[in-house]
Design an enzyme around this catalytic site. Sequence first.
Site, PDB file in Angstrom:
ATOM      1  N   ARG A  22       0.756  -1.071  -0.107  1.00  0.00           N
ATOM      2  CA  ARG A  22      -0.093  -0.006  -0.223  1.00  0.00           C
ATOM      3  C   ARG A  22       0.778   1.223  -0.045  1.00  0.00           C
ATOM      4  O   ARG A  22       1.978   1.367   0.397  1.00  0.00           O
ATOM      5  CB  ARG A  22      -0.940   0.166   1.270  1.00  0.00           C
ATOM      6  N   SER A 110      -8.461  -0.902   0.094  1.00  0.00           N
ATOM      7  CA  SER A 110      -9.169  -1.527   1.401  1.00  0.00           C
ATOM      8  C   SER A 110      -9.898  -0.302   2.140  1.00  0.00           C
ATOM      9  O   SER A 110     -10.864   0.419   1.526  1.00  0.00           O
ATOM     10  CB  SER A 110      -8.226  -2.227   2.199  1.00  0.00           C
ATOM     11  N   HIS A 111      -9.392   0.147   3.221  1.00  0.00           N
ATOM     12  CA  HIS A 111     -10.214   1.075   3.964  1.00  0.00           C
ATOM     13  C   HIS A 111      -9.299   2.185   4.332  1.00  0.00           C
ATOM     14  O   HIS A 111      -9.640   2.955   4.911  1.00  0.00           O
ATOM     15  CB  HIS A 111     -10.559   0.186   5.462  1.00  0.00           C
ATOM     16  N   LYS A 120      -3.418  -6.613  -2.783  1.00  0.00           N
ATOM     17  CA  LYS A 120      -3.492  -7.928  -1.999  1.00  0.00           C
ATOM     18  C   LYS A 120      -3.344  -9.075  -3.075  1.00  0.00           C
ATOM     19  O   LYS A 120      -3.730  -9.311  -3.991  1.00  0.00           O
ATOM     20  CB  LYS A 120      -5.060  -8.051  -1.461  1.00  0.00           C
ATOM     21  N   ASP A 241     -16.409  -1.784   4.182  1.00  0.00           N
ATOM     22  CA  ASP A 241     -15.522  -1.229   3.944  1.00  0.00           C
ATOM     23  C   ASP A 241     -15.244  -0.981   2.366  1.00  0.00           C
ATOM     24  O   ASP A 241     -15.883  -1.425   1.643  1.00  0.00           O
ATOM     25  CB  ASP A 241     -14.425  -1.445   4.776  1.00  0.00           C
ATOM     26  N   ASP A 243     -13.419  -2.381   0.075  1.00  0.00           N
ATOM     27  CA  ASP A 243     -13.083  -3.409  -0.865  1.00  0.00           C
ATOM     28  C   ASP A 243     -14.162  -4.546  -0.430  1.00  0.00           C
ATOM     29  O   ASP A 243     -14.000  -5.697  -0.755  1.00  0.00           O
ATOM     30  CB  ASP A 243     -11.968  -3.802  -1.031  1.00  0.00           C
ATOM     31  N   ASP A 245     -14.412  -6.369   2.591  1.00  0.00           N
ATOM     32  CA  ASP A 245     -13.921  -7.436   3.262  1.00  0.00           C
ATOM     33  C   ASP A 245     -14.047  -7.268   4.846  1.00  0.00           C
ATOM     34  O   ASP A 245     -13.913  -8.022   5.481  1.00  0.00           O
ATOM     35  CB  ASP A 245     -12.509  -8.071   2.901  1.00  0.00           C
ATOM     36  N   ARG A 246     -14.586  -6.086   5.123  1.00  0.00           N
ATOM     37  CA  ARG A 246     -14.852  -5.828   6.426  1.00  0.00           C
ATOM     38  C   ARG A 246     -16.480  -5.516   6.618  1.00  0.00           C
ATOM     39  O   ARG A 246     -16.808  -4.745   5.699  1.00  0.00           O
ATOM     40  CB  ARG A 246     -14.070  -4.675   6.801  1.00  0.00           C
ATOM     41  N   HIS A 328     -12.960  -8.373  10.113  1.00  0.00           N
ATOM     42  CA  HIS A 328     -12.853  -9.219   9.082  1.00  0.00           C
ATOM     43  C   HIS A 328     -13.057 -10.812   9.843  1.00  0.00           C
ATOM     44  O   HIS A 328     -12.719 -11.281  10.997  1.00  0.00           O
ATOM     45  CB  HIS A 328     -11.195  -9.452   8.803  1.00  0.00           C
TER      46      HIS A 328
END
Length: 458
Positions: A22, A110-111, A120, A241, A243, A245-246, A328
């Site tokens: 990132r 992501s977040h 990822k 979130d 993407d 995944d949360r 997650h």
Amino acid sequence: MSDGTGAPAAVNPRLVRSYDLRGRVDTDLTEADAHALGLRVAAAVRGRGGRTVAVGYDGRLSSPMLEAALVGGLVMGGVGVERTGLGPTGQLYYAVHARGLDGGVMVTGSHNPPEENGFKILLGTDPVHGAALRALVERPADPAPGGEARPVGVQGAYLARLLRAAQGAPALRIGWDAGNGAAGEMVERLTAALPGEHHLIHCKIDGRFPAHHPDPSEPANLVDLRALVRDRRLDLGIAFDGDGDRIGVIDGAGAIVWPDQLLLYLAQDVLTRHPGAAVVADVKSSRVLFDGIAQAGGRGVLSPSGYVLIRAAMLREGAPIAGEMSGHLFCVEDWYGTDDALHNAMRLLAAIGRRGSLTAWRETLPRTHATPELRLACPDADKARVLQEIEATLVAEGAVIDRTDGLRVTTPQGWWLLRASGTEPKLTARVEAWEAEGLDRLREELTGRLRRSGVDFR
């Protein structure tokens, strides 16, 4: 792309985090980095005897550019690329598992804030992290023949698989907040197929994230959803979130169902089918979770935080379910052992069909007093020093310390945790006490220790 000498360009090493790559776009992360990464992932895949990988991307403004450069590097590196397009990370994971591919790369921040992005990486079906991630970035890579790319439509199959997980879901009144993230379009398609009444906010994918920051683990980012649930008197609310995944959940009373509470609700359901099974949770989780797992006949396992570490502990322990306080959650009972928040939402709805009201269940939980996860700015270079200084004073005082991940300190009043974030230049903390006064005392204790090491507790 080359470094000017004819050799393939290197990937900026500053992008390497514990679990992914990132950085700030056009400052740390460039098109050349994406292309160079593609070459190196291709070399790693070919080195394992693999031939084909999937690539997907989230809704950030920079993601299409980075995806194109990444695909170019993969093709130049001699592998086939199945481009799954814009969507949540779970869609990319689904493509790798369901299609039997040799790896995958998700372009996502992501977040993180909108000006940042990253990657990822899966080799086979396993995430690449830690020393393996750094070795992949640093490995030599040269062009190879045989690479090609093609678009692959997996959205319909992914949608159908998600809906299978929701079988038995009752007709509830639900609010949904996609946070303008990559899950927005799939949320629209899911809710059109689910029973009940659905109220959607912030589902238009917009990489500027105009509604709020895309991280449902932060209570401030759930304000709109809580208001929606209360104003419309809905049964619950679900948030995602950037993407997908949360997951974040609001119950019918407008209260946040913290991720460790959500894990307990789902684990109690799973344990009816897998009596005695392990349930893995991270060091930030409440004692209420571990007590509840034991009461349900399960075996609670404490794991370091970090989604790849939670997953590794789940697989090692043979646990059917696992999760962490960031939102997650993982399940291998009917899924692929990946952290797919859309799948977790479907499992939640199905579990409500079997177990009844989430709101009524939450109100039966023992009352404790706890902070949410606290994120304290701390340069990466200072994290180890701060933890070492605080640990030294604790040892001198004879404190009860669990070192599974950072410092989890147990006292008669409750416990507090301090650990280094694996994805950001921050320390993370959480405090839980049995009484309100104990929470104040423990928080003041932690505040003082941090300030003496140069960290401001806010």
